[in-house]
Write a protein that holds these residues in place. Structure first.
Motif, mmCIF file in Angstrom:
data_model
loop_
_atom_site.group_PDB
_atom_site.id
_atom_site.type_symbol
_atom_site.label_atom_id
_atom_site.label_comp_id
_atom_site.label_asym_id
_atom_site.label_seq_id
_atom_site.Cartn_x
_atom_site.Cartn_y
_atom_site.Cartn_z
ATOM 1 N N ALA A 28 0.828 -1.204 0.000
ATOM 2 C CA ALA A 28 0.000 0.000 0.000
ATOM 3 C C ALA A 28 0.864 1.256 0.000
ATOM 4 O O ALA A 28 1.975 1.271 0.533
ATOM 5 C CB ALA A 28 -0.917 0.004 1.219
ATOM 6 N N ILE A 29 0.312 2.314 -0.592
ATOM 7 C CA ILE A 29 0.973 3.617 -0.612
ATOM 8 C C ILE A 29 0.328 4.488 0.464
ATOM 9 O O ILE A 29 -0.868 4.773 0.400
ATOM 10 C CB ILE A 29 0.840 4.274 -1.998
ATOM 11 N N PRO A 30 1.100 4.882 1.485
ATOM 12 C CA PRO A 30 0.534 5.705 2.562
ATOM 13 C C PRO A 30 0.244 7.130 2.074
ATOM 14 O O PRO A 30 0.846 7.569 1.102
ATOM 15 C CB PRO A 30 1.643 5.722 3.610
ATOM 16 N N GLU A 121 8.179 -14.573 -4.823
ATOM 17 C CA GLU A 121 7.216 -15.675 -4.886
ATOM 18 C C GLU A 121 5.768 -15.194 -4.825
ATOM 19 O O GLU A 121 4.846 -16.004 -4.754
ATOM 20 C CB GLU A 121 7.473 -16.657 -3.734
ATOM 21 N N TYR A 122 5.575 -13.884 -4.861
ATOM 22 C CA TYR A 122 4.240 -13.324 -4.649
ATOM 23 C C TYR A 122 3.664 -12.666 -5.899
ATOM 24 O O TYR A 122 4.407 -12.126 -6.730
ATOM 25 C CB TYR A 122 4.277 -12.262 -3.548
ATOM 26 N N ALA A 123 2.347 -12.697 -5.983
ATOM 27 C CA ALA A 123 1.625 -11.776 -6.852
ATOM 28 C C ALA A 123 1.470 -10.495 -6.045
ATOM 29 O O ALA A 123 0.775 -10.474 -5.025
ATOM 30 C CB ALA A 123 0.264 -12.338 -7.235
ATOM 31 N N VAL A 124 2.148 -9.453 -6.454
ATOM 32 C CA VAL A 124 2.175 -8.200 -5.696
ATOM 33 C C VAL A 124 1.067 -7.274 -6.192
ATOM 34 O O VAL A 124 0.955 -7.011 -7.396
ATOM 35 C CB VAL A 124 3.549 -7.519 -5.819
ATOM 36 N N ILE A 125 0.259 -6.805 -5.250
ATOM 37 C CA ILE A 125 -0.847 -5.901 -5.565
ATOM 38 C C ILE A 125 -0.519 -4.537 -4.963
ATOM 39 O O ILE A 125 -0.455 -4.391 -3.741
ATOM 40 C CB ILE A 125 -2.177 -6.419 -4.986
ATOM 41 N N ILE A 126 -0.286 -3.552 -5.820
ATOM 42 C CA ILE A 126 -0.025 -2.190 -5.346
ATOM 43 C C ILE A 126 -1.367 -1.487 -5.185
ATOM 44 O O ILE A 126 -2.161 -1.428 -6.125
ATOM 45 C CB ILE A 126 0.838 -1.389 -6.336
ATOM 46 N N VAL A 127 -1.608 -0.942 -3.994
ATOM 47 C CA VAL A 127 -2.909 -0.343 -3.689
ATOM 48 C C VAL A 127 -2.734 1.098 -3.220
ATOM 49 O O VAL A 127 -1.858 1.399 -2.409
ATOM 50 C CB VAL A 127 -3.643 -1.155 -2.595
ATOM 51 N N ASP A 128 -3.579 1.974 -3.742
ATOM 52 C CA ASP A 128 -3.690 3.335 -3.229
ATOM 53 C C ASP A 128 -5.172 3.687 -3.183
ATOM 54 O O ASP A 128 -6.012 2.918 -3.672
ATOM 55 C CB ASP A 128 -2.909 4.316 -4.112
#
Length: 213
Positions: A28-30, A121-128
């Motif tokens: 997550a982006i703070p 090893e992850y599917a990375v989900i970037i969230v804002d």
């Protein structure tokens, strides 16, 4: 459109239901993105971490993004804006260094100064909580791509429609609840878009860790 960031997170996670059961990590982006990311991570049983990009504001108009810098120093430049304003590369580099001071401070607060874990090893989900110009999201995506995630996904509740092609070129997939037009600011699509404090960010991170412990 959204009651608050928790509501936005619930709406967003509906678009991510196919990832349930995959090994995912939510980055997550703070600050506001941490609330949305908390909901997503909770529903996907995924760890929640933060990364800290910073917008590089234009000379004399800090609200106008001429680019952004990620926590590792990756710089993204909005070339059309920089060219129109006559902003030089050396000025952008100097401003990026100034912004990295705040990046380091926030990493010290949110992650106790620690590096992000191995994400290969992850599917990375970037969230804002939303995307406006896309500058900070693109800088973040380029930084996280260097960490060789299995898959890189950008997930946001709201973004202007013209930004989606730019985001799609930086990630394997983009999930977005709404693409309204006209689009002036992220906050116009929230009934409650109150600013979060560092202590509130830390509380959401702590809650998330307790849920997956």
């Amino acid at each position: 459109m959204f009651k608050d960031r928790l509501d936005a997170g619930r709406r967003l996670v509906e678009l991510l239901a196919d990832l349930k059961g995959e090994r995912c990590a939510v980055i997550a982006i703070p600050r506001g993105g941490v609330v949305v990311g908390y909901v997503v991570a909770s529903e996907l049983d995924a760890p929640l971490e933060v990364t800290v990009p910073r917008k590089i504001g234009a000379p004399g108009d800090p609200e106008l993004a001429v680019g952004a810098v990620a926590e590792d120093g990756t710089i993204y430049v909005e070339e059309s804006v920089a060219k129109t304003l006559g902003v030089r590369d050396d000025w952008i580099r100097i401003e990026a260094e100034h912004e990295l001071e705040e990046v380091r401070r926030r990493i010290g607060v949110y992650r106790e100064g620690k590096a992000l874990p191995d994400l290969s090893e992850y599917a990375v989900i970037i969230v804002d909580d939303g995307v406006a110009t896309g500058a900070t999201m693109i800088a973040t995506a380029r930084f996280l791509r260097k960490m060789n995630p299995r898959k890189l996904i950008i997930a946001v509740p709201v973004a202007p429609p013209e930004i989606l092609p730019k985001l799609s070129s930086e990630a394997d997939d983009v999930r977005c609840v709404a693409t309204p037009s006209p689009f002036f600011a992220i906050g116009q699509f929230y009934q409650d878009f109150s600013q979060l404090s560092d202590s509130e960010v830390l509380e959401y991170l702590s809650r998330s860790r307790r849920l997956i412990a």
